[in-house]
Scaffold this motif. Structure first.
Motif, PDB file in Angstrom:
ATOM      1  N   ILE A  80      -6.162  -5.728   1.152  1.00  0.00           N
ATOM      2  CA  ILE A  80      -6.084  -6.667   2.505  1.00  0.00           C
ATOM      3  C   ILE A  80      -7.277  -7.725   1.836  1.00  0.00           C
ATOM      4  CG2 ILE A  80      -6.818  -8.062   4.593  1.00  0.00           C
ATOM      5  CD1 ILE A  80      -6.561  -4.673   5.708  1.00  0.00           C
ATOM      6  N   GLY A  81      -7.715  -7.778   0.346  1.00  0.00           N
ATOM      7  CA  GLY A  81      -9.018  -8.449   0.393  1.00  0.00           C
ATOM      8  C   GLY A  81      -8.024  -9.596  -0.163  1.00  0.00           C
ATOM      9  N   LEU A 139      -8.976   4.192   3.383  1.00  0.00           N
ATOM     10  CA  LEU A 139      -9.475   2.906   4.397  1.00  0.00           C
ATOM     11  C   LEU A 139      -9.771   1.930   3.802  1.00  0.00           C
ATOM     12  CD1 LEU A 139     -11.078   4.259   7.285  1.00  0.00           C
ATOM     13  CD2 LEU A 139      -9.009   3.649   7.276  1.00  0.00           C
ATOM     14  N   LEU A 140     -10.367   2.526   2.252  1.00  0.00           N
ATOM     15  CA  LEU A 140     -11.547   1.475   2.139  1.00  0.00           C
ATOM     16  C   LEU A 140      -9.768   1.075   0.632  1.00  0.00           C
ATOM     17  CD1 LEU A 140     -13.520   0.242  -0.554  1.00  0.00           C
ATOM     18  CD2 LEU A 140     -13.650   2.417  -1.943  1.00  0.00           C
ATOM     19  N   MET A 154     -16.692 -13.087   1.472  1.00  0.00           N
ATOM     20  CA  MET A 154     -15.728 -11.944   1.265  1.00  0.00           C
ATOM     21  C   MET A 154     -14.695 -11.795   0.306  1.00  0.00           C
ATOM     22  SD  MET A 154     -13.145 -12.528   3.966  1.00  0.00           S
ATOM     23  CE  MET A 154     -12.159 -10.532   4.231  1.00  0.00           C
ATOM     24  N   GLN A 182     -12.546   8.156   3.882  1.00  0.00           N
ATOM     25  CA  GLN A 182     -12.909   6.550   3.414  1.00  0.00           C
ATOM     26  C   GLN A 182     -11.896   6.126   2.773  1.00  0.00           C
ATOM     27  OE1 GLN A 182     -16.665   7.839   2.409  1.00  0.00           O
ATOM     28  NE2 GLN A 182     -17.207   5.452   1.429  1.00  0.00           N
ATOM     29  N   TYR A 241       0.686  -0.957   0.438  1.00  0.00           N
ATOM     30  CA  TYR A 241       0.345  -0.162   0.218  1.00  0.00           C
ATOM     31  C   TYR A 241       0.618   1.225  -0.186  1.00  0.00           C
ATOM     32  CZ  TYR A 241      -3.364   3.139   1.403  1.00  0.00           C
ATOM     33  OH  TYR A 241      -4.826   4.130   1.018  1.00  0.00           O
ATOM     34  N   ILE A 268     -12.358  -2.403  -5.320  1.00  0.00           N
ATOM     35  CA  ILE A 268     -12.107  -3.918  -4.521  1.00  0.00           C
ATOM     36  C   ILE A 268     -11.553  -4.596  -5.824  1.00  0.00           C
ATOM     37  CG2 ILE A 268     -12.435  -6.164  -3.173  1.00  0.00           C
ATOM     38  CD1 ILE A 268     -13.968  -4.469  -1.266  1.00  0.00           C
ATOM     39  N   MET A 279     -11.224  -4.699   8.705  1.00  0.00           N
ATOM     40  CA  MET A 279     -12.155  -3.717   8.073  1.00  0.00           C
ATOM     41  C   MET A 279     -12.776  -3.339   8.648  1.00  0.00           C
ATOM     42  SD  MET A 279     -10.973  -6.744   5.306  1.00  0.00           S
ATOM     43  CE  MET A 279     -12.074  -5.941   3.317  1.00  0.00           C
ATOM     44  N   SER A 338      -8.421  -1.351   2.372  1.00  0.00           N
ATOM     45  CA  SER A 338      -9.138  -2.389   2.656  1.00  0.00           C
ATOM     46  C   SER A 338      -8.405  -3.932   0.953  1.00  0.00           C
ATOM     47  CB  SER A 338     -10.883  -2.150   2.354  1.00  0.00           C
ATOM     48  OG  SER A 338     -10.769  -1.460   3.841  1.00  0.00           O
ATOM     49  N   ALA A 395      -8.996 -10.832   9.493  1.00  0.00           N
ATOM     50  CA  ALA A 395      -9.200 -10.054   8.423  1.00  0.00           C
ATOM     51  C   ALA A 395     -10.800  -8.943   8.619  1.00  0.00           C
ATOM     52  CB  ALA A 395      -8.485 -10.447   7.164  1.00  0.00           C
ATOM     53  N   THR A 396     -11.762  -9.629   8.481  1.00  0.00           N
ATOM     54  CA  THR A 396     -12.498  -8.773   8.435  1.00  0.00           C
ATOM     55  C   THR A 396     -12.784  -7.999   9.756  1.00  0.00           C
ATOM     56  OG1 THR A 396     -14.109 -10.763   7.747  1.00  0.00           O
ATOM     57  CG2 THR A 396     -15.280  -9.604   8.838  1.00  0.00           C
TER      58      THR A 396
END
Length: 782
Positions: free
Chosen positions: A731-732, A724-725, A581, A721, A415, A480, A619, A728, A615-616
């Protein structure tokens, strides 16, 4: 017999001996044309009369020469040459610096997890390539794994000694892409010591058994056959210790054993291990190697390998396939992490243990339980229970070695390295969310200022909130999906620049399916939660109600049902959310339909459920924590900036007596009137103390103030936002790749997809591809 000082075949000047084995000797030589140092392996002249030894030597050259891989020692030449001692066969290999893994383990005992995985990963890459070529190594052990410094602080692994590798004559692979059955046929086997290695350095390099630089030996050839004709020479059983100290033997006929001097008895003798009575000395008068092809050697059914690292089917002399090498790799990994192989002692006991005894638990600190499970599974007695390939074994090891902490660390690295591109991509997709947020702020101000009526304002704000919610879910799905593609490309093809356009092109073709599955994935947990809550309330509340009726006590059925519904709803929500997810990544990367995508997501997350759940939670918790912190800071700042209120003077009882009655009555009358902030009601109790109830309706000033605070929070939340999005999404993506590897799935299909992403190839890229096709490294259709 020493060939030092001679020139071999007019091309290689032999300088000195590097190592000696039961079948030949390895020398340091110089190529006369280039003066490049090479390692030359020469078969002993006394074996030149035996066609089976020449065939084995030829097989070694063909097996190693067929393999073109950075982790396989490079064989450059093979031939026959006349010397003053007679005709010899020779094999020319690259000359390596460094040492064997066995030498390292002799001193270090066990190695760190990171180094172990790096070595095993390189070995698995070489072995997997050999398996694709129809070659089974059959003698994988630490002393056949060479570590050469790569001048970058690490080591390049070279897999050595394909001298006993099974090399079948075969045609093209099956049309269905599976390995032909002919690859699974077994040929002869050799039980050799752990010292079958070559390489070298200068005289000050690593010393091994008193020999500087390089060591080659082919020790401990032990033959096992069931009822086949065998030789049983009087050789003392050796101890199969961690270092591999089995006695050296070779396969000879009984008549030839008599011709060998006493000093060489340990080199040519053969010990019958099992499958027949040790007191039985049946011979056929010909060697087990007295065959001219692999197919004929297959009929013999002898067993080859090093007892410490042999698979159960190899110990039994059965047909072997690639899973036999995977067993050996598991034993090596076990020894690297624990400090010793799973079985030690007399070679007969070791082989019996491989066949019937489960390996003891791997005892090492700081190693994840799932990583130990993968290693133990690779040593399963039943080959069907092992990883399907060396590549799958390496993938599972790498995946199981990483928990949520390592996943987050990698996510932060990726990231931060590509932060501008992630933010630009997320901000682009978040444009509708930004516009709807600004619209909501404007409607709120119009409503509190009275420009639009209260009813119209409420309806408009409600519609805007609904649109904002849908837009947030839709845009998050697209973000995502595109980030998963970018991260997968970055990890599969790390040297290729990260570009946004290919991901956007793919998303443009799939956006309908991505959006639909993303919406269902977002909605499914909430629907499932409602259903779970209702069922839990009905079941537990009903059971409690029946118990109350039976006992006559009020057990609070409604409360019990409500608590059960709440707990099961929370647990069910996260369980279903975890299962859903990876729906968007699977649709984006694998082009699955909706139903298959949900099934695939559940399959992937079940492979690493604990990591997926962690991870969930992360997030969920990170946005909640940051939103709560932001709200607290904004409200605290607003309160600090408010002007202080004027305190009302407190009138004492003494002062009250001085106030004239008329003034008191006037004060009571004014107190009964409504205050500007809203209507108040005074209720006089019997005690004479009035109780003032204030209306909930706030003043215009308070309403404007609250709207302004909400707007400030929304303005600050928008960039957070976006941050963080995008994080995330990283991470996904990493979770998707981790769960793929946890199932032994390779990255090959992803690499091919990124290599063929629709972009026109440059001329140099097309030339490279054509050369790979001509060399057979890749099929022409790719």
């Amino acid at each position: 017999m020493n060939f030092a000082g001679q020139t071999l075949d007019g091309k290689y000047h032999i300088e000195r001996e590097l190592g000696r084995g039961g079948m030949g000797t390895v020398y340091l030589a110089a190529h006369l044309g280039t003066e490049r140092p090479v390692a030359v392996k020469i078969i002993s002249p006394q074996f030149m009369e035996r066609s089976e030894f020449i065939e084995r030597f030829r097989r070694e050259a063909r097996a190693a020469g067929r393999l073109r891989h950075p982790n396989v020692v490079n064989v450059t030449d093979f031939g026959f040459a006349d010397t003053k001692d007679g005709q010899v066969a020779y094999l020319v290999m690259e000359y390596l610096d460094g040492c064997t893994l066995g030498e390292i383990l002799d001193e270090e005992k066990n190695l760190p997890v990171g180094w172990t995985l790096d070595i095993i990963d390189q070995v698995c890459s070489a072995v997997h390539e050999a398996h694709l070529q129809g070659i089974i190594h059959r003698d994988l052990k630490p002393d056949n794994i060479w570590l050469e410094p790569n001048q970058r602080g690490g080591y390049t692994v070279k897999v050595l000694d394909f001298g006993i590798a099974k090399l079948e004559e075969h045609g093209e692979e099956a049309s269905n892409g599976e390995m032909p059955d002919s690859y699974g046929r077994s040929t002869h086997t050799l039980i050799s010591d752990a010292r079958a290695t070559f390489a070298g350095a200068d005289p000050d390099a690593t010393r091994f058994e008193g020999i500087a630089g390089t060591q080659i030996s082919e020790k401990a050839t032990i033959v096992q056959a069931a009822d086949h004709a065998t030789l049983n020479a009087p050789v003392q059983p050796a101890q199969a210790a961690a270092g591999g100290s089995e006695n050296r033997t070779a396969i000879m006929t009984s008549g030839e054993v008599d011709k060998v001097s006493a000093s060489d008895q340990d080199t040519v003798g053969t010990k019958l291990i099992s499958g027949a009575d040790e007191n039985l000395n049946r011979t056929t008068g010909q060697s087990l190697y007295d065959r001219h092809s692999s197919a004929e050697l297959t009929r013999v059914g002898a067993v080859l390998g090093t007892p410490l690292y042999m698979s159960p089917e190899q110990c039994r002399g059965e047909q072997l396939d690639q899973r036999s090498d995977i067993y050996s790799l598991g034993v090596i990994a076990y020894q690297m992490l624990s400090g010793s192989p799973p079985f030690e002692g007399d070679f007969k006991d070791v082989m019996e243990s491989h066949k019937s005894v489960e390996p003891p638990p791997l005892k090492a600190k700081g190693i994840r339980r799932k990583l130990k499970t993968v290693i133990h599974r690779s040593m399963a007695k039943d080959p069907d229970n092992r990883p399907v390939s060396a590549e799958a074994f390496a993938s599972e090891l790498r995946s199981r070695s990483e928990g949520i902490g390592e996943l987050l660390r990698r996510a932060l690295v990726i990231y931060s390295e590509h932060l501008p591109k992630f933010l630009l991509l997320t901000a682009f997709f978040e444009i509708p969310v930004i516009l709807l947020t600004l619209s909501q702020m404007s409607l709120s101000f119009l409503r509190v200022s009275g420009i639009i009526s209260e009813t119209v304002g409420k309806i408009a704000v409600s519609i805007n909130v609904l649109l904002l919610t849908l837009a947030s879910a839709f845009c998050a799905t697209l973000v995502i999906g595109s980030i998963v593609w970018i991260v997968s490309q970055y990890l599969a093809v790390p040297l290729r620049p990260v570009r946004l356009r290919p991901a956007l092109n793919v998303l443009r073709r799939k956006w309908k399916r991505v959006a639909a599955t993303g919406a269902l994935a977002a909605l499914t947990p909430f629907v499932a939660t409602i259903i779970i809550a209702v069922v839990a309330f009905a079941v537990f509340g009903g059971i409690t109600k029946l118990a109350s009726m039976a006992t006559g006590f009020d057990l609070k059925a409604l409360i019990v049902g409500g608590v059960a519904a709440f707990l099961f709803a929370i647990a069910g929500f996260f369980r279903v959310y975890v299962a859903c997810m990876l729906v968007t990544p699977t649709v984006m990367m694998e082009s699955l339909r909706i139903r298959e995508a949900f099934r695939r997501s559940r399959q992937l997350t079940n492979r690493a459920f604990a990591t997926s759940l962690a991870a969930t939670m992360i997030m969920f918790l990170i946005p909640m924590f940051m939103a709560g912190t932001l709200t607290f800071i904004v409200h605290l700042s607003a309160k600090a900036l408010d002007p202080p209120k004027t305190d009302t003077a407190v009138v004492t009882e003494a002062e009250k007596t001085k106030v004239p009655a008329a003034e008191t009555a006037a004060a009571e009358t004014s107190a009964a009137e409504p205050e500007p902030d809203g209507p108040n009601v005074n209720i006089s109790l019997r005690s004479g103390t009035p109780v003032k109830i204030k209306d909930d309706k706030k003043s215009v000033r308070e309403r404007v103030k609250m709207t302004a605070l909400e707007s400030v929070i929304n303005l600050f939340w928008l960039p957070l936002q976006i941050l963080l999005l995008s994080f995330s999404g990283v991470i996904g993506a990493l979770l998707y790749l981790k769960t793929r590897l946890a199932g032994g799935e390779s990255m090959t299909d992803l690499i091919e997809r990124f290599e063929d992403d629709g972009r026109p190839r440059k001329k140099w890229q097309e030339r490279v591809r054509q050369r790979l096709i001509r060399s057979g490294r890749i099929p022409s259709k790719s």
